[in-house]
Structures are given as structure tokens and as C-alpha cells.
Write a protein that holds these residues in place. Structure first.
Motif, PDB file in Angstrom:
ATOM      1  N   GLY A  18       0.793  -1.226   0.000  1.00  0.00           N
ATOM      2  CA  GLY A  18       0.000   0.000   0.000  1.00  0.00           C
ATOM      3  C   GLY A  18       0.825   1.274   0.000  1.00  0.00           C
ATOM      4  N   ILE A  19       2.143   1.157   0.073  1.00  0.00           N
ATOM      5  CA  ILE A  19       3.013   2.330   0.027  1.00  0.00           C
ATOM      6  C   ILE A  19       3.569   2.434  -1.398  1.00  0.00           C
ATOM      7  CG2 ILE A  19       5.073   3.462   0.971  1.00  0.00           C
ATOM      8  CD1 ILE A  19       3.080   2.974   3.126  1.00  0.00           C
ATOM      9  N   ILE A  20       3.494   3.630  -1.963  1.00  0.00           N
ATOM     10  CA  ILE A  20       4.010   3.825  -3.316  1.00  0.00           C
ATOM     11  C   ILE A  20       5.292   4.641  -3.220  1.00  0.00           C
ATOM     12  CG2 ILE A  20       3.510   4.776  -5.598  1.00  0.00           C
ATOM     13  CD1 ILE A  20       0.511   4.699  -4.575  1.00  0.00           C
ATOM     14  N   CYS A  21       6.308   4.184  -3.904  1.00  0.00           N
ATOM     15  CA  CYS A  21       7.555   4.948  -3.894  1.00  0.00           C
ATOM     16  C   CYS A  21       7.622   5.781  -5.170  1.00  0.00           C
ATOM     17  CB  CYS A  21       8.749   4.015  -3.790  1.00  0.00           C
ATOM     18  SG  CYS A  21      10.275   4.927  -3.610  1.00  0.00           S
ATOM     19  N   LEU A  22       7.669   7.108  -5.002  1.00  0.00           N
ATOM     20  CA  LEU A  22       7.706   8.021  -6.144  1.00  0.00           C
ATOM     21  C   LEU A  22       9.101   8.618  -6.287  1.00  0.00           C
ATOM     22  CD1 LEU A  22       4.436   9.947  -5.245  1.00  0.00           C
ATOM     23  CD2 LEU A  22       4.650   8.124  -6.936  1.00  0.00           C
ATOM     24  N   TYR A  23       9.439   9.024  -7.497  1.00  0.00           N
ATOM     25  CA  TYR A  23      10.733   9.649  -7.719  1.00  0.00           C
ATOM     26  C   TYR A  23      10.574  10.969  -8.462  1.00  0.00           C
ATOM     27  CZ  TYR A  23      15.386  10.636  -9.405  1.00  0.00           C
ATOM     28  OH  TYR A  23      16.567  11.262  -9.673  1.00  0.00           O
ATOM     29  N   ARG A  24      11.191  11.992  -7.947  1.00  0.00           N
ATOM     30  CA  ARG A  24      11.374  13.251  -8.664  1.00  0.00           C
ATOM     31  C   ARG A  24      12.493  14.006  -7.954  1.00  0.00           C
ATOM     32  NH1 ARG A  24       8.620  16.951 -12.066  1.00  0.00           N
ATOM     33  NH2 ARG A  24       9.354  19.045 -11.686  1.00  0.00           N
ATOM     34  N   LYS A  25      13.665  13.922  -8.491  1.00  0.00           N
ATOM     35  CA  LYS A  25      14.863  14.503  -7.877  1.00  0.00           C
ATOM     36  C   LYS A  25      15.009  14.042  -6.429  1.00  0.00           C
ATOM     37  CE  LYS A  25      14.468  18.654 -10.686  1.00  0.00           C
ATOM     38  NZ  LYS A  25      13.918  19.997 -10.675  1.00  0.00           N
ATOM     39  N   GLY A  26      14.610  12.840  -6.172  1.00  0.00           N
ATOM     40  CA  GLY A  26      14.656  12.288  -4.817  1.00  0.00           C
ATOM     41  C   GLY A  26      13.538  11.275  -4.664  1.00  0.00           C
ATOM     42  N   LEU A  27      13.605  10.486  -3.590  1.00  0.00           N
ATOM     43  CA  LEU A  27      12.585   9.446  -3.400  1.00  0.00           C
ATOM     44  C   LEU A  27      11.535   9.901  -2.394  1.00  0.00           C
ATOM     45  CD1 LEU A  27      14.854   6.263  -3.294  1.00  0.00           C
ATOM     46  CD2 LEU A  27      13.238   6.912  -5.114  1.00  0.00           C
ATOM     47  N   PHE A  28      10.293   9.620  -2.722  1.00  0.00           N
ATOM     48  CA  PHE A  28       9.164  10.026  -1.878  1.00  0.00           C
ATOM     49  C   PHE A  28       8.240   8.844  -1.602  1.00  0.00           C
ATOM     50  CE2 PHE A  28      10.611  13.767  -4.075  1.00  0.00           C
ATOM     51  CZ  PHE A  28      10.506  14.793  -3.147  1.00  0.00           C
ATOM     52  N   ALA A  64       9.903  12.903   2.152  1.00  0.00           N
ATOM     53  CA  ALA A  64      11.065  12.889   1.269  1.00  0.00           C
ATOM     54  C   ALA A  64      12.177  12.119   1.958  1.00  0.00           C
ATOM     55  CB  ALA A  64      11.516  14.310   0.992  1.00  0.00           C
ATOM     56  N   LEU A  65      12.760  11.142   1.255  1.00  0.00           N
ATOM     57  CA  LEU A  65      13.905  10.441   1.832  1.00  0.00           C
ATOM     58  C   LEU A  65      15.142  11.311   1.616  1.00  0.00           C
ATOM     59  CD1 LEU A  65      13.492   6.714   0.747  1.00  0.00           C
ATOM     60  CD2 LEU A  65      12.841   7.804   2.890  1.00  0.00           C
ATOM     61  N   PRO A  66      16.081  11.250   2.544  1.00  0.00           N
ATOM     62  CA  PRO A  66      17.297  12.036   2.366  1.00  0.00           C
ATOM     63  C   PRO A  66      18.050  11.582   1.112  1.00  0.00           C
ATOM     64  CG  PRO A  66      17.373  10.756   4.420  1.00  0.00           C
ATOM     65  CD  PRO A  66      16.072  10.477   3.777  1.00  0.00           C
ATOM     66  N   THR A  67      18.641  12.506   0.402  1.00  0.00           N
ATOM     67  CA  THR A  67      19.417  12.133  -0.783  1.00  0.00           C
ATOM     68  C   THR A  67      20.853  11.831  -0.378  1.00  0.00           C
ATOM     69  OG1 THR A  67      20.025  14.398  -1.194  1.00  0.00           O
ATOM     70  CG2 THR A  67      18.027  13.635  -2.259  1.00  0.00           C
ATOM     71  N   TRP A  68      21.648  11.290  -1.331  1.00  0.00           N
ATOM     72  CA  TRP A  68      23.045  10.953  -1.031  1.00  0.00           C
ATOM     73  C   TRP A  68      23.792  12.188  -0.556  1.00  0.00           C
ATOM     74  CZ3 TRP A  68      23.867   6.179  -0.259  1.00  0.00           C
ATOM     75  CH2 TRP A  68      23.252   5.196  -1.027  1.00  0.00           C
ATOM     76  N   ALA A  69      23.468  13.321  -1.176  1.00  0.00           N
ATOM     77  CA  ALA A  69      24.185  14.553  -0.854  1.00  0.00           C
ATOM     78  C   ALA A  69      23.940  14.981   0.592  1.00  0.00           C
ATOM     79  CB  ALA A  69      23.771  15.662  -1.801  1.00  0.00           C
ATOM     80  N   ASP A  70      22.749  14.668   1.125  1.00  0.00           N
ATOM     81  CA  ASP A  70      22.448  15.034   2.512  1.00  0.00           C
ATOM     82  C   ASP A  70      23.315  14.165   3.420  1.00  0.00           C
ATOM     83  OD1 ASP A  70      20.580  16.648   1.409  1.00  0.00           O
ATOM     84  OD2 ASP A  70      18.902  15.296   1.754  1.00  0.00           O
TER      85      ASP A  70
END
Lengths: 176, 152
Positions: free
Chosen positions: B125-135, B146-152
Motif C-alpha cells: 500500500g506504500i508507493i515509492c515516487l521519484y522526482r529529484k529524490g525518493l518520496f 522525502a527520503l534524504p538524498t546521497w548529498a544530505d
């Protein structure tokens, strides 16, 4: 293959199915009321069926967790579901009428009995009925019905309500 | 309730448990304000969340894990239901082909998500979305993080 109505010694016996239909047993409620029920109807309860197989069948089966009023309702249900010639449609209509007149506390007693006596169909139908009556109700209605005290401050409660405001949309009025 | 360690109501636990497993998420979110025991169980008890999902997917004909996706690359821009990787294959689509226009879906989405996203995948039931990062997005709870990005 031996004929169905002879035992291994060739003597005539009453077929088992017929025996189950005609024999009755007594169920005794927590408040001492006794009810007669056919073995075929009683056998729809897995718990009573197990008690019959454990040779309680000769006497009275005590049900110390079910009161007389609730047991009477459960027996009405079992009799209908064991009735010869009752179609699935008949049973469905019966279930609908049987449950529709019950208040939520009565439903809960019947659900408890259905759980204890292991009558899965009854237990699930009653629980679904409670859910249908409850899903659009207010928080206050659930607290009152299930006798639950709130331990939130007014501010905490307001905070949750603010955070999930959409979950409060379309709630029934408590008067319904 | 076994895992909460606190009595939810002066009612038999088997019945309360059976009832809570059958209630829709919207009701459960509202009833999380009943008291602290309910709140802990309904919003933060992982085993309850898991068993509620299991109950819903086993017993609900509407299959709550089904997701309505409106896709630009799907013929005639028809909304389509996706439940699994098999569904993607069935529609002859790769994950990256799917451009989701969330503003056109019937689902409730956070305002900041009303733009194009790629669907990375969905699970429980959880959808993983992508747009300049994972949501990761939970449409039933209407929550998206928003999941933290590599740069964070």
C-alpha cells in the motif's frame, strides 16, 4: 461394500445422519437456563461438537460464559442454519433480519458467544455488523459505546484533529 | 490488545481486535484520538498495521493495495490499476515509462506532490515516487515524506 444401514455384524442400525437429527442435547447457560437443541444444530458450533465427541453427549453441556438471553439468540441462529431445505439465500435473509434489530451491546454479547462457541460465520457477521455501525461514528460515540475514558488534554485532542482533519469529514451525527 | 500491553476498552479483546482489523483507515485515524492506548496501537504499532493490512488484503474484495495511476503513456490516457510488477508487464510498460500525473488522479495527494512523478514501485500500500529524490507515499494516511538524498 456394506449396505449403509447395516453395521459390520449385519444388524440394522439407524443411519448416522438420521440419528444426529433426531437426538437432542441440553445446553445450560451461565444463569442456569436449559435449552434443548438438536445435535445437528449444536454441531455447527465447533466447540460444542468437540464437547459432544469428548462424550459429554449423554448429559447436559454447561456453557458458563454465555447467559440465557444470548444463548437463546445463538440457538435461534443455529437452528436456522441447520434447517433442512434452507437455501443459502434463506439463511442470508435470516441473518440480515436476525442481526438488524440488535443494539451494539447485544451484538457484542453475541459476538463473544460466537467466538467462545467457535461459530465462525456468526462471529464474523456480528463483527462486521458492529463495524458497519461504527465506522462513520464520532470519537465521542465510540468512547460512550465502548465505555472508554479519554486521557488526552483538550489541546492534545485538538492537535490530532488538526493534523488529520480529513478523517473527521463525513462523520455521522451522534443522534443517528 | 496483546502488543499494546494496555486495555483498550472494558470489552473482550478478541472482539475489539476483530473490529479494529475490519475498520477502514479513515475511521482508525479518527479513533486514534480516543485515548493514548488507541493512539499507540493504531498509529505506531507495527504488528497491528501489518495484521490490518493482511486482514484487508485477504478479506476485502476491493483489494486495498490496488493503486489507480493516471498515465500519459497509456493509450487514450485512461486511468489504470496497478497492483504488481506483473501488471506493469501486462501493460507492456517498464517502471520508468510510467509518468504519473497525480493532479489527475482521484487519490488525495499532498499539494506539493501535484506534479509529475515516476513510480519506482509499490509494496504493502506504500508507493515509492521519484522526482529529484525518493518520496514514499501512503495514500491511505495521505502522508508523503522525502527520503534524504546521497548529498544530505
Amino acid at each position: 461394500m456394506a449396505p449403509k444401514n447395516k453395521n459390520p455384524n449385519g444388524e440394522n442400525v439407524v443411519p448416522e445422519v438420521q440419528q444426529k437429527k433426531t437426538q437432542a442435547l441440553i445446553l445450560k447457560s451461565s444463569d442456569g437456563e436449559e435449552f434443548s437443541i438438536s445435535k445437528s444444530a449444536a454441531g455447527l458450533s465447533v466447540a460444542i461438537k468437540n464437547m459432544m465427541e469428548d462424550d459429554c453427549a449423554g448429559g447436559v453441556i454447561p456453557l458458563p460464559l454465555v447467559d440465557g438471553g444470548t444463548l437463546a439468540r445463538v440457538i435461534t441462529y443455529l437452528n436456522k442454519h441447520a434447517e433442512d431445505g434452507a437455501s443459502d439465500e434463506d439463511k442470508r435473509k435470516f441473518d440480515e433480519e436476525f442481526l438488524s434489530g440488535m443494539e451494539v451491546d447485544v451484538l457484542c454479547d453475541v459476538a463473544l458467544a460466537g467466538n467462545y462457541l467457535d461459530i465462525r460465520g456468526l462471529f464474523h457477521d456480528v463483527c462486521q455488523r458492529i463495524v458497519n455501525g461504527m465506522k462513520n461514528k464520532s470519537v465521542e460515540w465510540v468512547r460512550k459505546t465502548f465505555r472508554i475514558e479519554s486521557d488526552f488534554t483538550a489541546e492534545e485532542e485538538e492537535q490530532i484533529k488538526k493534523e488529520y482533519a480529513w478523517a473527521w469529514e463525513g462523520v455521522d451525527s451522534d443522534a443517528d | 490488545m496483546g502488543n499494546s500491553g494496555e486495555l483498550l476498552a472494558p470489552w473482550p479483546e478478541d472482539i475489539i481486535r476483530e473490529i479494529l482489523h475490519r475498520l477502514p483507515v479513515k475511521s482508525l485515524v479518527r479513533f486514534s484520538s480516543i485515548n493514548n492506548s488507541w493512539r499507540k496501537l493504531l498509529l505506531s504499532n507495527q504488528s497491528f498495521v501489518y495484521s490490518h493490512l493482511k486482514h484487508a488484503t485477504n478479506n476485502n474484495v476491493n483489494r486495498l493495495t490496488c493503486v489507480l495511476i493516471y498515465s500519459d503513456c497509456y493509450p487514450d490516457n485512461l486511468p489504470t490499476f496497478l497492483q504488481s510488477e506483473d501488471d506493469l508487464a501486462h501493460h507492456n510498460l517498464g517502471r520508468r515509462d510510467i509518468l504519473v500525473k497525480l493532479k489527475n488522479t482521484a487519490l488525495h495527494t499532498p499539494l506539493h506532490l501535484r506534479q509529475d512523478f515516476l513510480v519506482v514501485g509499490c509494496c504493502n500500500g506504500i508507493i515509492c515516487l521519484y522526482r529529484k529524490g525518493l518520496f514514499p507515499w501512503n495514500p491511505a494516511l495521505r502522508e508523503c515524506r522525502a527520503l534524504p538524498t546521497w548529498a544530505d
